[in-house]
Design an enzyme around this catalytic site. Structure first.
Site, PDB file in Angstrom:
ATOM      1  N   ASP A   1    -107.475  66.965  22.098  1.00  0.00           N
ATOM      2  CA  ASP A   1    -106.477  68.512  21.476  1.00  0.00           C
ATOM      3  C   ASP A   1    -107.060  68.350  19.919  1.00  0.00           C
ATOM      4  OD1 ASP A   1    -104.208  69.725  20.873  1.00  0.00           O
ATOM      5  OD2 ASP A   1    -103.304  67.791  20.229  1.00  0.00           O
TER       6      ASP A   1
ATOM      7  N   ASP B   1    -105.095  69.679  16.725  1.00  0.00           N
ATOM      8  CA  ASP B   1    -104.221  70.092  16.030  1.00  0.00           C
ATOM      9  C   ASP B   1    -104.166  67.929  16.426  1.00  0.00           C
ATOM     10  OD1 ASP B   1    -103.604  72.721  14.355  1.00  0.00           O
ATOM     11  OD2 ASP B   1    -104.839  72.968  16.322  1.00  0.00           O
TER      12      ASP B   1
ATOM     13  N   GLU C   1    -101.300  70.243  11.741  1.00  0.00           N
ATOM     14  CA  GLU C   1    -101.018  71.848  13.149  1.00  0.00           C
ATOM     15  C   GLU C   1    -101.143  72.821  12.327  1.00  0.00           C
ATOM     16  OE1 GLU C   1    -100.030  71.675  15.758  1.00  0.00           O
ATOM     17  OE2 GLU C   1     -99.730  69.034  15.941  1.00  0.00           O
TER      18      GLU C   1
ATOM     19  N   ARG D   1     -93.403  81.075  17.570  1.00  0.00           N
ATOM     20  CA  ARG D   1     -94.735  81.262  16.312  1.00  0.00           C
ATOM     21  C   ARG D   1     -95.601  82.200  15.821  1.00  0.00           C
ATOM     22  NH1 ARG D   1     -96.547  75.340  17.474  1.00  0.00           N
ATOM     23  NH2 ARG D   1     -95.906  76.096  19.820  1.00  0.00           N
TER      24      ARG D   1
ATOM     25  N   SER E   1    -107.410  73.459  22.876  1.00  0.00           N
ATOM     26  CA  SER E   1    -106.600  73.419  21.637  1.00  0.00           C
ATOM     27  C   SER E   1    -105.566  74.399  22.241  1.00  0.00           C
ATOM     28  CB  SER E   1    -107.450  73.806  20.861  1.00  0.00           C
ATOM     29  OG  SER E   1    -106.384  73.518  19.681  1.00  0.00           O
ATOM     30  N   GLY E   2    -104.067  74.119  22.173  1.00  0.00           N
ATOM     31  CA  GLY E   2    -103.304  75.303  21.634  1.00  0.00           C
ATOM     32  C   GLY E   2    -102.950  75.856  20.793  1.00  0.00           C
TER      33      GLY E   2
ATOM     34  N   LYS F   1    -105.331  73.050  29.836  1.00  0.00           N
ATOM     35  CA  LYS F   1    -105.793  72.528  29.170  1.00  0.00           C
ATOM     36  C   LYS F   1    -106.008  71.219  30.534  1.00  0.00           C
ATOM     37  CE  LYS F   1    -103.995  71.575  24.567  1.00  0.00           C
ATOM     38  NZ  LYS F   1    -104.162  70.497  23.508  1.00  0.00           N
TER      39      LYS F   1
ATOM     40  N   ASP G   1    -102.228  63.631  21.521  1.00  0.00           N
ATOM     41  CA  ASP G   1    -100.729  63.405  20.821  1.00  0.00           C
ATOM     42  C   ASP G   1     -99.588  64.232  21.058  1.00  0.00           C
ATOM     43  OD1 ASP G   1     -99.697  65.370  18.241  1.00  0.00           O
ATOM     44  OD2 ASP G   1    -101.102  65.708  18.969  1.00  0.00           O
TER      45      ASP G   1
ATOM     46  N   ASN H   1     -97.826  68.871  25.638  1.00  0.00           N
ATOM     47  CA  ASN H   1     -98.855  70.120  26.047  1.00  0.00           C
ATOM     48  C   ASN H   1     -99.799  69.123  26.501  1.00  0.00           C
ATOM     49  OD1 ASN H   1     -99.441  69.320  23.454  1.00  0.00           O
ATOM     50  ND2 ASN H   1    -100.504  71.358  23.696  1.00  0.00           N
TER      51      ASN H   1
END
Length: 237
Positions: A31, A33, A40, A77, A121-122, A170, A193, A196
């Site tokens: 991941d 962030d 983030e 967001r 990554s999201g 992912k 972390d 997701n």
């Protein structure tokens, strides 16, 4: 962390015998962030519109698993980022984006041991491609922020695989890259972390929680609760 043992201060393991060999694995997926980097990104971008606190609260609830629909959460967001300029993004990248302690050491060790490296990554390609260059990462999958005339629209760009890299994506990406390089999921390491990250951690041979939310720590075979990412090298020689 249920049924976990303390391998060393701030380093928990469960269901494995350590030390193992890093070279037993062929792919390590990270991941971005709050894992490979300390921030983030979406929260920091939102600072340019005065909405950091509002966006950060949604991010935190999502990463803790309290908001379960990651796609809806991300659209909410991103929608608050309309009007942010590419100059604002460049400031976040230059002044706020920092690699997590031990990130460079762990990635270099993994590559030296013959592993390929995946960043999934999201977050956003704008930052992910920068991290790819810093760490010489092999594969990247992340979301693309839509912009018009150098200003974010508050939308995302559809890609060949979809528009949002959530937990399911992912997982699919890890399995896809594993298939591409001719290995089994059991030869993969997944590091994250947030909630997701759990789907990809569940299919990987070794799951690693890094300064993670409680739900994520409870899923992981290794939990790094103190120190840098390179503490994984205490478990994988």
């Amino acid at each position: 962390m249920t049924d976990a043992t303390e391998f060393a201060p701030g380093l928990m393991i469960r269901g494995i015998t350590a030390p193992q060999k890093l070279s037993d694995y062929k792919l390590i997926a990270f991941d971005m962030d709050s894992t490979l980097i300390t921030i983030e990104c979406i929260d920091e971008i939102a600072d340019a519109t005065g909405k950091k606190e509002e966006v950060a609260a949604i991010t935190e609830a999502t990463m803790r698993g309290e908001i379960t629909d990651f796609k809806d959460s991300l659209r909410q967001r991103v929608g608050k980022l309309g009007g942010v300029t590419e100059a604002d993004m460049a400031i976040v990248l230059a002044e706020r984006l920092k690699l997590s302690p031990g990130a460079e050491t762990l990635v270099k060790a993994a590559k030296a041991a013959g592993l390929k490296v995946l960043l999934v990554s999201g977050g956003f390609t704008y930052f992910a491609e920068h991290v790819r260059a810093l760490l010489d990462i092999d594969f990247v999958r992340a979301n693309v922020l839509e912009s018009k005339d150098g200003v974010l629209t508050g939308g995302l760009v559809e890609q060949a695989w979809g528009d949002i890299c959530d937990g399911a994506e992912k997982r699919r990406t890890l399995l896809e890259v594993a298939s591409l390089i001719g290995i089994d999921a059991s030869q993969c390491i997944a590091v994250g972390d947030g909630s997701n990250d759990i789907p990809m951690m569940q299919v990987a041979g070794l799951s690693v929680a890094y300064h993670a939310k409680p739900r994520v720590r409870n899923e992981a075979k290794v939990a790094i609760n103190e120190g840098g990412l390179d503490r994984l090298l205490e478990v994988l020689k």
